[in-house]
Design an enzyme around this catalytic site. Structure first.
Site, PDB file in Angstrom:
ATOM      1  N   SER A 146      29.986  41.242 -32.512  1.00 54.15           N
ATOM      2  CA  SER A 146      31.068  40.630 -33.278  1.00 54.15           C
ATOM      3  C   SER A 146      31.431  41.585 -34.417  1.00 54.15           C
ATOM      4  O   SER A 146      31.295  42.800 -34.297  1.00 54.15           O
ATOM      5  CB  SER A 146      30.596  39.258 -33.781  1.00 54.15           C
ATOM      6  OG  SER A 146      31.603  38.624 -34.536  1.00 54.15           O
ATOM      7  N   LYS A 164      36.782  37.308 -33.071  1.00 54.97           N
ATOM      8  CA  LYS A 164      35.352  37.431 -33.390  1.00 54.97           C
ATOM      9  C   LYS A 164      34.756  36.068 -33.760  1.00 54.97           C
ATOM     10  O   LYS A 164      33.596  35.779 -33.427  1.00 54.97           O
ATOM     11  CB  LYS A 164      35.134  38.446 -34.517  1.00 54.97           C
ATOM     12  CG  LYS A 164      35.560  39.880 -34.187  1.00 54.97           C
ATOM     13  CD  LYS A 164      34.801  40.484 -33.020  1.00 54.97           C
ATOM     14  CE  LYS A 164      35.005  41.996 -32.910  1.00 54.97           C
ATOM     15  NZ  LYS A 164      34.403  42.595 -31.720  1.00 54.97           N
TER      16      LYS A 164
HETATM   17  C1  HXC Z   1      51.468  45.720 -33.593  1.00 57.30           C
HETATM   18  C2  HXC Z   1      50.564  46.415 -31.588  1.00 57.30           C
HETATM   19  C3  HXC Z   1      49.902  47.503 -32.221  1.00 57.30           C
HETATM   20  C4  HXC Z   1      50.101  47.652 -33.649  1.00 57.30           C
HETATM   21  C5  HXC Z   1      49.436  47.562 -30.103  1.00 57.30           C
HETATM   22  N1  HXC Z   1      50.247  46.508 -30.284  1.00 57.30           N
HETATM   23  N2  HXC Z   1      49.197  48.187 -31.276  1.00 57.30           N
HETATM   24  N3  HXC Z   1      51.333  45.541 -32.265  1.00 57.30           N
HETATM   25  N4  HXC Z   1      50.886  46.739 -34.278  1.00 57.30           N
HETATM   26  N5  HXC Z   1      49.518  48.640 -34.332  1.00 57.30           N
HETATM   27  C6  HXC Z   1      50.761  45.613 -29.249  1.00 57.30           C
HETATM   28  C7  HXC Z   1      51.620  46.331 -28.221  1.00 57.30           C
HETATM   29  O1  HXC Z   1      52.941  46.560 -28.717  1.00 57.30           O
HETATM   30  C8  HXC Z   1      51.609  45.309 -27.088  1.00 57.30           C
HETATM   31  O2  HXC Z   1      52.454  44.219 -27.362  1.00 57.30           O
HETATM   32  C9  HXC Z   1      50.189  44.757 -27.163  1.00 57.30           C
HETATM   33  O3  HXC Z   1      49.703  45.039 -28.488  1.00 57.30           O
HETATM   34  C10 HXC Z   1      49.277  45.409 -26.155  1.00 57.30           C
HETATM   35  O4  HXC Z   1      49.314  46.819 -26.366  1.00 57.30           O
HETATM   36  P1  HXC Z   1      48.939  47.861 -25.200  1.00 57.30           P
HETATM   37  O5  HXC Z   1      48.927  49.213 -25.805  1.00 57.30           O
HETATM   38  O6  HXC Z   1      49.809  47.616 -24.022  1.00 57.30           O
HETATM   39  O7  HXC Z   1      47.483  47.348 -24.784  1.00 57.30           O
HETATM   40  P2  HXC Z   1      46.278  48.140 -24.202  1.00 57.30           P
HETATM   41  O8  HXC Z   1      46.702  49.442 -23.584  1.00 57.30           O
HETATM   42  O9  HXC Z   1      45.542  47.198 -23.376  1.00 57.30           O
HETATM   43  O10 HXC Z   1      45.424  48.571 -25.508  1.00 57.30           O
HETATM   44  C11 HXC Z   1      44.671  47.603 -26.221  1.00 57.30           C
HETATM   45  C12 HXC Z   1      44.700  47.901 -27.726  1.00 57.30           C
HETATM   46  C13 HXC Z   1      44.367  49.388 -27.988  1.00 57.30           C
HETATM   47  C14 HXC Z   1      43.711  46.973 -28.411  1.00 57.30           C
HETATM   48  C15 HXC Z   1      46.109  47.634 -28.244  1.00 57.30           C
HETATM   49  O11 HXC Z   1      44.388  49.629 -29.379  1.00 57.30           O
HETATM   50  C16 HXC Z   1      43.034  49.777 -27.396  1.00 57.30           C
HETATM   51  O12 HXC Z   1      42.965  50.171 -26.244  1.00 57.30           O
HETATM   52  N6  HXC Z   1      41.940  49.703 -28.128  1.00 57.30           N
HETATM   53  C17 HXC Z   1      40.586  50.010 -27.568  1.00 57.30           C
HETATM   54  C18 HXC Z   1      39.817  50.846 -28.490  1.00 57.30           C
HETATM   55  C19 HXC Z   1      39.609  50.194 -29.824  1.00 57.30           C
HETATM   56  O13 HXC Z   1      40.487  49.546 -30.388  1.00 57.30           O
HETATM   57  N7  HXC Z   1      38.445  50.401 -30.369  1.00 57.30           N
HETATM   58  C20 HXC Z   1      38.137  49.918 -31.700  1.00 57.30           C
HETATM   59  C21 HXC Z   1      37.402  48.692 -31.589  1.00 57.30           C
HETATM   60  S1  HXC Z   1      36.682  48.384 -33.159  1.00 57.30           S
HETATM   61  P3  HXC Z   1      53.943  44.089 -26.701  1.00 57.30           P
HETATM   62  O14 HXC Z   1      54.486  42.795 -27.224  1.00 57.30           O
HETATM   63  O15 HXC Z   1      54.720  45.282 -27.198  1.00 57.30           O
HETATM   64  O16 HXC Z   1      53.738  44.094 -25.211  1.00 57.30           O
HETATM   65  C22 HXC Z   1      36.513  46.802 -33.373  1.00 57.30           C
HETATM   66  C23 HXC Z   1      35.636  46.445 -34.529  1.00 57.30           C
HETATM   67  C24 HXC Z   1      36.425  46.059 -35.680  1.00 57.30           C
HETATM   68  O17 HXC Z   1      37.023  46.016 -32.694  1.00 57.30           O
HETATM   69  C25 HXC Z   1      35.546  45.797 -36.876  1.00 57.30           C
HETATM   70  C26 HXC Z   1      35.377  46.980 -37.803  1.00 57.30           C
HETATM   71  C27 HXC Z   1      34.814  46.579 -39.158  1.00 57.30           C
END
Ligand code: HXC
Length: 273
Positions: A146, A164
């Site tokens: 989480s 989370k």
């Molecule tokens: C607004 C956003 C955005 C942003 C993406 N979207 N980034 N909206 N602001 N900055 C929107 C897109 O426009 C789309 O909506 C929807 O989110 C899905 O985006 P995709 O790129 O098509 O999705 P996908 O390729 O599946 O990627 C998922 C993701 C990406 C979460 C958006 O960032 C990813 O792959 N992340 C994986 C790696 C990651 O994030 N690791 C860190 C985890 S850390 P629309 O409406 O346009 O279709 C963590 C811990 C946090 O979680 C705690 C730390 C203290």
């Protein structure tokens, strides 16, 4: 890699870890391998999974990669089956795959919000559900990764906070339903962790955003990945045999100060982007 643990705590056990191609989960995989576990790494990117598994083998451990997206229940279940054919029934399953981006709710589409709920919350359900029929139940452990956002409402993180919080209630509920099967189910809730994809996304502004972030943490530093791996190891080991349905926060005391320094920094980073 350093650890306070020296024993071979997980000898012969099979640990499946999602999202272990990088970051916290990769370090957990390495730590568990060095404690004698056989490691299955599951992630969306086949090359990243294979590379992480190869690194573990180069250190003398046993590991393999299996590509699947945690959002796709059938593909995930197939990856679990393949992993169990390779390494036997599951002793430990860690749901670590997560997604994050910095955005105010007002700037998010329904699909954007849903994407993080799908990866984090539904992905955790899919992961544990895939593991269930394959568990070596006499000593099985489920662990969810989480984050402090589960209990610390944080600006520009509505999607993550909701996902989370859901994960933690899922874990607590499964700890009731599945205890009779011999399964323990717990979660860890880290604050900022150095050298991770998550922190690159949350504090992209270099030194200035880190300084502001660290000002909101009593210990004035982020966690090391090794510190998170050691907590995961403790919870999945026999040393924690009576811990079930618990969420352990590991945040240097950040949640006692609240989210305002963190959230303000995130909002400012959006304005300067
Ligand atoms: C607004 C956003 C955005 C942003 C993406 N979207 N980034 N909206 N602001 N900055 C929107 C897109 O426009 C789309 O909506 C929807 O989110 C899905 O985006 P995709 O790129 O098509 O999705 P996908 O390729 O599946 O990627 C998922 C993701 C990406 C979460 C958006 O960032 C990813 O792959 N992340 C994986 C790696 C990651 O994030 N690791 C860190 C985890 S850390 P629309 O409406 O346009 O279709 C963590 C811990 C946090 O979680 C705690 C730390 C203290």
């Amino acid at each position: 890699m350093s650890s306070v643990f020296r024993a071979n705590l997980l000898a012969g056990q099979h640990a499946i870890i999602t999202g272990a191609g990088s970051g916290i989960n990769k370090r957990i995989a390495e730590r568990f391998a060095m404690q004698g576990a056989r490691i299955s790494i599951i992630g969306r990117n086949a090359d990243k999974c294979a590379a992480a598994a190869a690194e573990i083998r180069a250190l003398g451990g046993e590991a393999d990669g299996f590509a699947a997206d945690v959002r796709e229940a059938d593909a995930l279940a197939a990856a679990f089956e393949a992993a169990c054919e390779r390494f036997g029934p599951v002793d430990i399953c860690i749901a670590g795959a997560a997604g994050n981006f910095v955005a105010e709710a007002a700037a998010m589409s329904a699909n954007a919000f849903r994407t993080v709920i799908d990866i984090d919350l539904i992905g955790t359900f899919n992961t544990f559900r895939a593991a269930l029929p394959l568990l070596r139940t006499a000593r099985a452990n489920l662990l969810a990764v989480s984050a402090v956002q589960s209990s610390m409402p944080t600006a520009a993180q509505a999607h993550v906070c909701a996902a989370k919080a859901g994960i933690e209630m899922l874990v607590r509920t499964l700890s009731i339903e599945w205890a009779a099967r011999g399964v323990r189910c717990n979660a860890i809730a880290p604050g900022p962790v150095a050298d991770t994809e998550g922190m690159k996304r949350l504090a992209p502004g270099g030194d200035s955003s880190w300084t502001r972030l660290l000002a909101g943490i009593p210990m004035r530093r982020a966690a090391e990945r090794d510190e998170i791996a050691d907590l995961a190891l403790f919870l999945c080991s026999g040393a924690a045999s009576y811990i079930n349905g618990t969420v352990v926060t590991i945040d240097g005391g950040q949640s006692n100060l609240g989210s305002q320094p963190f959230g303000d920094m995130l909002l400012d980073s959006l304005q300067s982007a």
